[in-house]
Design a protein around this motif. Structure first.
Motif, PDB file in Angstrom:
ATOM      1  N   PHE A  58       0.832  -1.200   0.000  1.00  0.00           N
ATOM      2  CA  PHE A  58       0.000   0.000   0.000  1.00  0.00           C
ATOM      3  C   PHE A  58       0.873   1.260   0.000  1.00  0.00           C
ATOM      4  CE2 PHE A  58      -2.282   3.287   2.431  1.00  0.00           C
ATOM      5  CZ  PHE A  58      -3.337   3.491   1.561  1.00  0.00           C
ATOM      6  N   LEU A  59       1.875   1.288   0.883  1.00  0.00           N
ATOM      7  CA  LEU A  59       2.762   2.451   0.952  1.00  0.00           C
ATOM      8  C   LEU A  59       3.536   2.628  -0.352  1.00  0.00           C
ATOM      9  CD1 LEU A  59       4.037   1.939   4.594  1.00  0.00           C
ATOM     10  CD2 LEU A  59       2.608   3.839   3.801  1.00  0.00           C
ATOM     11  N   THR A  60       4.001   1.528  -0.919  1.00  0.00           N
ATOM     12  CA  THR A  60       4.756   1.589  -2.171  1.00  0.00           C
ATOM     13  C   THR A  60       3.887   2.125  -3.302  1.00  0.00           C
ATOM     14  OG1 THR A  60       6.122  -0.254  -1.452  1.00  0.00           O
ATOM     15  CG2 THR A  60       6.115   0.214  -3.803  1.00  0.00           C
ATOM     16  N   THR A  61       2.653   1.630  -3.385  1.00  0.00           N
ATOM     17  CA  THR A  61       1.731   2.091  -4.419  1.00  0.00           C
ATOM     18  C   THR A  61       1.436   3.582  -4.260  1.00  0.00           C
ATOM     19  OG1 THR A  61       0.745  -0.092  -4.594  1.00  0.00           O
ATOM     20  CG2 THR A  61      -0.575   1.745  -5.407  1.00  0.00           C
ATOM     21  N   ALA A  62       1.372   4.048  -3.027  1.00  0.00           N
ATOM     22  CA  ALA A  62       1.130   5.467  -2.753  1.00  0.00           C
ATOM     23  C   ALA A  62       2.402   6.306  -2.889  1.00  0.00           C
ATOM     24  CB  ALA A  62       0.547   5.634  -1.351  1.00  0.00           C
ATOM     25  N   ARG A  63       3.499   5.652  -3.304  1.00  0.00           N
ATOM     26  CA  ARG A  63       4.802   6.302  -3.490  1.00  0.00           C
ATOM     27  C   ARG A  63       5.323   6.937  -2.197  1.00  0.00           C
ATOM     28  NH1 ARG A  63       4.901   5.469  -8.762  1.00  0.00           N
ATOM     29  NH2 ARG A  63       3.360   6.233 -10.197  1.00  0.00           N
ATOM     30  N   ARG A  64       5.129   6.197  -1.091  1.00  0.00           N
ATOM     31  CA  ARG A  64       5.630   6.623   0.213  1.00  0.00           C
ATOM     32  C   ARG A  64       6.785   5.718   0.618  1.00  0.00           C
ATOM     33  NH1 ARG A  64       1.962  10.331   2.578  1.00  0.00           N
ATOM     34  NH2 ARG A  64       0.924  11.158   0.748  1.00  0.00           N
ATOM     35  N   GLU A  65       7.825   6.298   1.095  1.00  0.00           N
ATOM     36  CA  GLU A  65       8.976   5.535   1.577  1.00  0.00           C
ATOM     37  C   GLU A  65       8.759   5.217   3.048  1.00  0.00           C
ATOM     38  OE1 GLU A  65      12.426   3.509   1.156  1.00  0.00           O
ATOM     39  OE2 GLU A  65      11.491   4.660  -0.462  1.00  0.00           O
ATOM     40  N   PRO A  66       8.587   3.936   3.400  1.00  0.00           N
ATOM     41  CA  PRO A  66       8.356   3.608   4.808  1.00  0.00           C
ATOM     42  C   PRO A  66       9.597   3.859   5.649  1.00  0.00           C
ATOM     43  CG  PRO A  66       8.518   1.615   3.493  1.00  0.00           C
ATOM     44  CD  PRO A  66       8.577   2.765   2.543  1.00  0.00           C
ATOM     45  N   GLY A  67       9.376   4.363   6.832  1.00  0.00           N
ATOM     46  CA  GLY A  67      10.481   4.626   7.744  1.00  0.00           C
ATOM     47  C   GLY A  67      10.538   3.603   8.860  1.00  0.00           C
ATOM     48  N   PRO A  68      11.661   3.535   9.547  1.00  0.00           N
ATOM     49  CA  PRO A  68      11.831   2.534  10.602  1.00  0.00           C
ATOM     50  C   PRO A  68      11.217   2.921  11.948  1.00  0.00           C
ATOM     51  CG  PRO A  68      13.838   3.796  10.361  1.00  0.00           C
ATOM     52  CD  PRO A  68      12.885   4.289   9.301  1.00  0.00           C
ATOM     53  N   GLU A  69      10.754   4.156  12.079  1.00  0.00           N
ATOM     54  CA  GLU A  69      10.309   4.639  13.380  1.00  0.00           C
ATOM     55  C   GLU A  69       8.958   4.094  13.827  1.00  0.00           C
ATOM     56  OE1 GLU A  69       8.982   7.158  10.115  1.00  0.00           O
ATOM     57  OE2 GLU A  69      11.000   6.643  10.746  1.00  0.00           O
ATOM     58  N   GLU A  70       8.128   3.647  12.900  1.00  0.00           N
ATOM     59  CA  GLU A  70       6.805   3.111  13.242  1.00  0.00           C
ATOM     60  C   GLU A  70       6.539   1.858  12.415  1.00  0.00           C
ATOM     61  OE1 GLU A  70       4.529   6.621  12.189  1.00  0.00           O
ATOM     62  OE2 GLU A  70       4.142   6.979  14.304  1.00  0.00           O
ATOM     63  N   SER A  71       5.599   1.042  12.878  1.00  0.00           N
ATOM     64  CA  SER A  71       5.267  -0.171  12.133  1.00  0.00           C
ATOM     65  C   SER A  71       4.681   0.190  10.766  1.00  0.00           C
ATOM     66  CB  SER A  71       4.268  -1.019  12.916  1.00  0.00           C
ATOM     67  OG  SER A  71       2.977  -0.441  12.857  1.00  0.00           O
ATOM     68  N   LEU A  72       4.826  -0.731   9.827  1.00  0.00           N
ATOM     69  CA  LEU A  72       4.247  -0.523   8.501  1.00  0.00           C
ATOM     70  C   LEU A  72       2.734  -0.362   8.588  1.00  0.00           C
ATOM     71  CD1 LEU A  72       6.259  -3.147   6.426  1.00  0.00           C
ATOM     72  CD2 LEU A  72       6.553  -0.664   6.424  1.00  0.00           C
ATOM     73  N   LEU A  73       2.105  -1.144   9.467  1.00  0.00           N
ATOM     74  CA  LEU A  73       0.663  -1.068   9.627  1.00  0.00           C
ATOM     75  C   LEU A  73       0.237   0.327  10.097  1.00  0.00           C
ATOM     76  CD1 LEU A  73      -1.947  -2.706   9.423  1.00  0.00           C
ATOM     77  CD2 LEU A  73      -1.632  -3.333  11.816  1.00  0.00           C
ATOM     78  N   LYS A  74       0.956   0.887  11.052  1.00  0.00           N
ATOM     79  CA  LYS A  74       0.632   2.236  11.541  1.00  0.00           C
ATOM     80  C   LYS A  74       0.840   3.276  10.446  1.00  0.00           C
ATOM     81  CE  LYS A  74       1.255   5.568  15.255  1.00  0.00           C
ATOM     82  NZ  LYS A  74       0.679   6.579  14.415  1.00  0.00           N
ATOM     83  N   GLN A  75       1.945   3.145   9.719  1.00  0.00           N
ATOM     84  CA  GLN A  75       2.216   4.106   8.641  1.00  0.00           C
ATOM     85  C   GLN A  75       1.124   4.042   7.566  1.00  0.00           C
ATOM     86  OE1 GLN A  75       6.495   4.367   7.416  1.00  0.00           O
ATOM     87  NE2 GLN A  75       6.708   2.767   8.977  1.00  0.00           N
ATOM     88  N   ALA A  76       0.696   2.835   7.203  1.00  0.00           N
ATOM     89  CA  ALA A  76      -0.360   2.686   6.198  1.00  0.00           C
ATOM     90  C   ALA A  76      -1.683   3.245   6.734  1.00  0.00           C
ATOM     91  CB  ALA A  76      -0.511   1.222   5.806  1.00  0.00           C
ATOM     92  N   GLY A  77      -1.995   2.959   7.989  1.00  0.00           N
ATOM     93  CA  GLY A  77      -3.216   3.492   8.597  1.00  0.00           C
ATOM     94  C   GLY A  77      -3.211   5.006   8.663  1.00  0.00           C
TER      95      GLY A  77
END
Length: 130
Positions: free
Chosen positions: A103-122
């Motif tokens: 989801f983050l990749t499709t939205a062209r967002r670079e996930p960071g290490p500070e929070e879970s992927l689930l939280k970042q996507a939410g």
């Protein structure tokens, strides 16, 4: 795993049988026996987590596991035949198409290490798509 778990339970002083199983299967049985599904003849449970989609079905009070024990492992249903490759060897499975990283990749967002992927996507859903 079952034997190790049973030994740990006994060492902790807990008597009675010890069971192991798939998390969603056990959640469905617990809901059917003690929770929201108490008193129902049948129960369908679909669960998502940080990654993957799982399911379990209780029919007439018993867990339906299918002939190979994989009934309702819905994460590997193909939802996009041209989609992302999945670790099962398929392509476009529900697991990889609904994955927070996808989801983050499709939205062209670079996930960071500070929070879970689930939280970042939410957070992205709440801030960008409400």
């Amino acid at each position: 795993v079952r034997d190790i778990f049973a030994a740990c339970v006994r060492e902790a002083g807990i008597t009675g049988p010890a069971f192991t199983g798939n998390d969603v299967n056990l959640a469905a049985l617990a809901e059917h026996r003690h929770g929201a599904g108490r008193g129902a003849q049948h129960l369908l449970c679909v669960a998502t987590g940080h990654r993957g989609v799982g399911g379990a079905l209780v029919l007439d009070g018993r867990l339906h596991s299918g002939s190979s024990g994989l009934a309702l492992e819905v994460g590997h249903l193909t939802v996009n035949p041209e989609g992302r490759p999945c670790h099962c060897g398929g392509r476009g499975c529900l697991d990889v198409e609904t994955d927070p990283l996808a989801f983050l990749t499709t939205a062209r967002r670079e996930p960071g290490p500070e929070e879970s992927l689930l939280k970042q996507a939410g957070d992205l859903l709440r801030t960008e798509y409400e």
